[in-house]
Design a protein around this motif. Structure first.
Motif, PDB file in Angstrom:
ATOM      1  N   LEU A  61      -1.958   5.086  -0.791  1.00 14.94           N
ATOM      2  CA  LEU A  61      -1.617   6.254  -1.600  1.00 14.94           C
ATOM      3  C   LEU A  61      -2.868   6.986  -2.070  1.00 14.94           C
ATOM      4  O   LEU A  61      -2.812   8.155  -2.443  1.00 14.94           O
ATOM      5  N   LEU A  62      -3.978   6.306  -2.066  1.00 14.34           N
ATOM      6  CA  LEU A  62      -5.282   6.902  -2.350  1.00 14.34           C
ATOM      7  C   LEU A  62      -6.195   6.612  -1.174  1.00 14.34           C
ATOM      8  O   LEU A  62      -6.203   5.490  -0.655  1.00 14.34           O
ATOM      9  N   THR A  63      -6.964   7.588  -0.761  1.00 14.77           N
ATOM     10  CA  THR A  63      -7.859   7.385   0.382  1.00 14.77           C
ATOM     11  C   THR A  63      -9.256   6.947  -0.054  1.00 14.77           C
ATOM     12  O   THR A  63      -9.984   6.342   0.716  1.00 14.77           O
ATOM     13  N   GLU A  64      -9.608   7.266  -1.297  1.00 12.82           N
ATOM     14  CA  GLU A  64     -10.936   6.902  -1.795  1.00 12.82           C
ATOM     15  C   GLU A  64     -10.965   5.441  -2.222  1.00 12.82           C
ATOM     16  O   GLU A  64     -10.115   4.977  -2.992  1.00 12.82           O
ATOM     17  N   ILE A  65     -11.928   4.686  -1.694  1.00 13.30           N
ATOM     18  CA  ILE A  65     -12.029   3.261  -2.002  1.00 13.30           C
ATOM     19  C   ILE A  65     -12.361   3.082  -3.480  1.00 13.30           C
ATOM     20  O   ILE A  65     -13.335   3.651  -3.975  1.00 13.30           O
ATOM     21  N   PRO A  66     -11.549   2.304  -4.210  1.00 24.61           N
ATOM     22  CA  PRO A  66     -11.827   2.111  -5.644  1.00 24.61           C
ATOM     23  C   PRO A  66     -13.091   1.292  -5.863  1.00 24.61           C
ATOM     24  O   PRO A  66     -13.369   0.343  -5.128  1.00 24.61           O
ATOM     25  N   LYS A  67     -13.852   1.681  -6.866  1.00 27.46           N
ATOM     26  CA  LYS A  67     -15.107   0.982  -7.172  1.00 27.46           C
ATOM     27  C   LYS A  67     -14.885  -0.159  -8.168  1.00 27.46           C
ATOM     28  O   LYS A  67     -15.769  -1.003  -8.351  1.00 27.46           O
ATOM     29  N   ASN A  68     -13.706  -0.154  -8.812  1.00 29.91           N
ATOM     30  CA  ASN A  68     -13.446  -1.130  -9.876  1.00 29.91           C
ATOM     31  C   ASN A  68     -12.101  -1.824  -9.683  1.00 29.91           C
ATOM     32  O   ASN A  68     -11.239  -1.345  -8.941  1.00 29.91           O
ATOM     33  N   SER A 106       8.940  15.998 -10.904  1.00 35.03           N
ATOM     34  CA  SER A 106       9.366  17.191 -10.134  1.00 35.03           C
ATOM     35  C   SER A 106       8.276  17.678  -9.199  1.00 35.03           C
ATOM     36  O   SER A 106       8.559  18.359  -8.213  1.00 35.03           O
ATOM     37  N   PHE A 107       7.008  17.331  -9.498  1.00 34.05           N
ATOM     38  CA  PHE A 107       5.897  17.719  -8.609  1.00 34.05           C
ATOM     39  C   PHE A 107       5.835  16.826  -7.379  1.00 34.05           C
ATOM     40  O   PHE A 107       5.280  17.212  -6.349  1.00 34.05           O
ATOM     41  N   ILE A 108       6.412  15.640  -7.491  1.00 35.19           N
ATOM     42  CA  ILE A 108       6.340  14.668  -6.400  1.00 35.19           C
ATOM     43  C   ILE A 108       7.434  14.901  -5.387  1.00 35.19           C
ATOM     44  O   ILE A 108       7.221  14.869  -4.172  1.00 35.19           O
ATOM     45  N   PHE A 109       8.655  15.167  -5.874  1.00 34.59           N
ATOM     46  CA  PHE A 109       9.811  15.300  -4.956  1.00 34.59           C
ATOM     47  C   PHE A 109      10.452  16.687  -5.107  1.00 34.59           C
ATOM     48  O   PHE A 109      10.704  17.133  -6.196  1.00 34.59           O
ATOM     49  N   ASN A 147      -1.475  10.483  -1.427  1.00 33.27           N
ATOM     50  CA  ASN A 147      -0.834  10.513  -0.109  1.00 33.27           C
ATOM     51  C   ASN A 147       0.647  10.160  -0.279  1.00 33.27           C
ATOM     52  O   ASN A 147       1.050   9.005  -0.115  1.00 33.27           O
ATOM     53  N   LEU A 148       1.461  11.138  -0.610  1.00 29.64           N
ATOM     54  CA  LEU A 148       2.861  10.913  -0.964  1.00 29.64           C
ATOM     55  C   LEU A 148       3.745  10.574   0.233  1.00 29.64           C
ATOM     56  O   LEU A 148       4.901  10.188   0.064  1.00 29.64           O
ATOM     57  N   ARG A 149       3.204  10.665   1.444  1.00 32.81           N
ATOM     58  CA  ARG A 149       3.968  10.284   2.633  1.00 32.81           C
ATOM     59  C   ARG A 149       4.265   8.781   2.648  1.00 32.81           C
ATOM     60  O   ARG A 149       5.145   8.324   3.367  1.00 32.81           O
ATOM     61  N   LYS A 157       4.299  -1.032  -5.537  1.00 29.74           N
ATOM     62  CA  LYS A 157       3.776   0.298  -5.207  1.00 29.74           C
ATOM     63  C   LYS A 157       4.224   1.375  -6.204  1.00 29.74           C
ATOM     64  O   LYS A 157       3.414   2.133  -6.736  1.00 29.74           O
ATOM     65  N   ALA A 158       5.530   1.430  -6.478  1.00 28.96           N
ATOM     66  CA  ALA A 158       6.070   2.456  -7.384  1.00 28.96           C
ATOM     67  C   ALA A 158       5.533   2.294  -8.801  1.00 28.96           C
ATOM     68  O   ALA A 158       5.283   3.281  -9.492  1.00 28.96           O
ATOM     69  N   LYS A 159       5.337   1.056  -9.249  1.00 29.25           N
ATOM     70  CA  LYS A 159       4.835   0.833 -10.605  1.00 29.25           C
ATOM     71  C   LYS A 159       3.363   1.221 -10.705  1.00 29.25           C
ATOM     72  O   LYS A 159       2.920   1.761 -11.722  1.00 29.25           O
ATOM     73  N   ALA A 160       2.599   0.934  -9.664  1.00 26.05           N
ATOM     74  CA  ALA A 160       1.186   1.326  -9.655  1.00 26.05           C
ATOM     75  C   ALA A 160       1.069   2.852  -9.748  1.00 26.05           C
ATOM     76  O   ALA A 160       0.208   3.382 -10.452  1.00 26.05           O
ATOM     77  N   LEU A 161       1.970   3.556  -9.054  1.00 24.05           N
ATOM     78  CA  LEU A 161       1.978   5.022  -9.104  1.00 24.05           C
ATOM     79  C   LEU A 161       2.402   5.497 -10.486  1.00 24.05           C
ATOM     80  O   LEU A 161       1.786   6.416 -11.051  1.00 24.05           O
ATOM     81  N   PHE A 162       3.441   4.894 -11.042  1.00 21.61           N
ATOM     82  CA  PHE A 162       3.882   5.256 -12.388  1.00 21.61           C
ATOM     83  C   PHE A 162       2.745   5.062 -13.391  1.00 21.61           C
ATOM     84  O   PHE A 162       2.466   5.961 -14.203  1.00 21.61           O
TER      85      PHE A 162
END
Length: 202
Positions: free
Chosen positions: A89-96, A199-202, A170-172, A143-148
């Motif tokens: 869902l994120l393309t940038e590798i997290p540093k932390n 509403s911005f997501i769907f 990456n909402l796909r 996955k859904a909770k991490a996004l929330f």
């Protein structure tokens, strides 16, 4: 060192029954840390270099660090950028290492990296899985909770659809099941701001 070399973590208190002089143990631990035999995880918590070297040989160090996240600050579970990246869902590798907690927001820094913990309301402290990997138990958001969690902590910054797009999610990778789960989290929260973000997501 013989007593603790097989432990994933330990503290001075764990050795009191063998050596009652706490001051002596602190000096000893300090010397071992300087010589590289001990690795300090946080104040009063250590792991031996020998134990870590053995994990690296077995290819288990990343699993150990995920396990360590909850040990450093409990209760907590891995979430936010760290988990979103694992689900593409994120393309940038997290540093932390990023986690959610019931307790106050804090962070720890050690040889393995930075561990950040963000406070959330007690009623929202769920939506994570307990995963057993060998000898390690890991607490990780679905996955859904991490996004929330990610959106919840930014709800005051997401003012409109443009600011939402700047998050570059990456909402796909969001399935119908994930969508339903996300809606349930937002419904429980009851925040108008989170409903608007949905509403911005769907």
């Amino acid at each position: 060192m013989a007593l603790v070399k097989t432990l994933p973590y330990f503290s001075i208190e764990d050795l009191i029954s063998f050596e009652k002089n706490k001051h002596y143990l602190k000096i000893l631990f300090s010397r071992y840390e300087k010589s590289g035999k001990l690795i300090r995880l946080k104040k009063g918590m250590y792991v031996t270099k020998e134990y870590v070297d053995d994990l690296e040989k077995q290819g288990k160090i990343s699993t150990f660090l995920e396990f360590l996240s909850e040990i450093l600050y409990s209760p907590s579970y891995l979430s936010l950028e760290y988990v979103l990246y694992q689900h593409n869902l994120l393309t940038e590798i997290p540093k932390n290492f990023t986690a959610i907690t019931k307790k106050k927001t804090t962070f720890f820094s050690n040889k393995f990296g930075n561990f950040f913990y963000h406070k959330i309301k007690d009623k929202l402290f769920y939506g994570f899985e307990t995963i057993k990997e060998g000898d390690f138990i890991i607490f990780k958001a679905r996955k859904a909770k991490a996004l929330f969690d990610f959106l919840y902590l930014r709800k005051n910054e997401i003012l409109n659809e443009d600011s939402f797009k700047e998050l570059r999610l990456n909402l796909r990778e969001i399935s119908k099941k994930d969508k339903k789960e996300l809606e349930n989290f937002i419904k429980l929260d009851g925040s108008k701001k989170m409903k608007k973000i949905l509403s911005f997501i769907f």
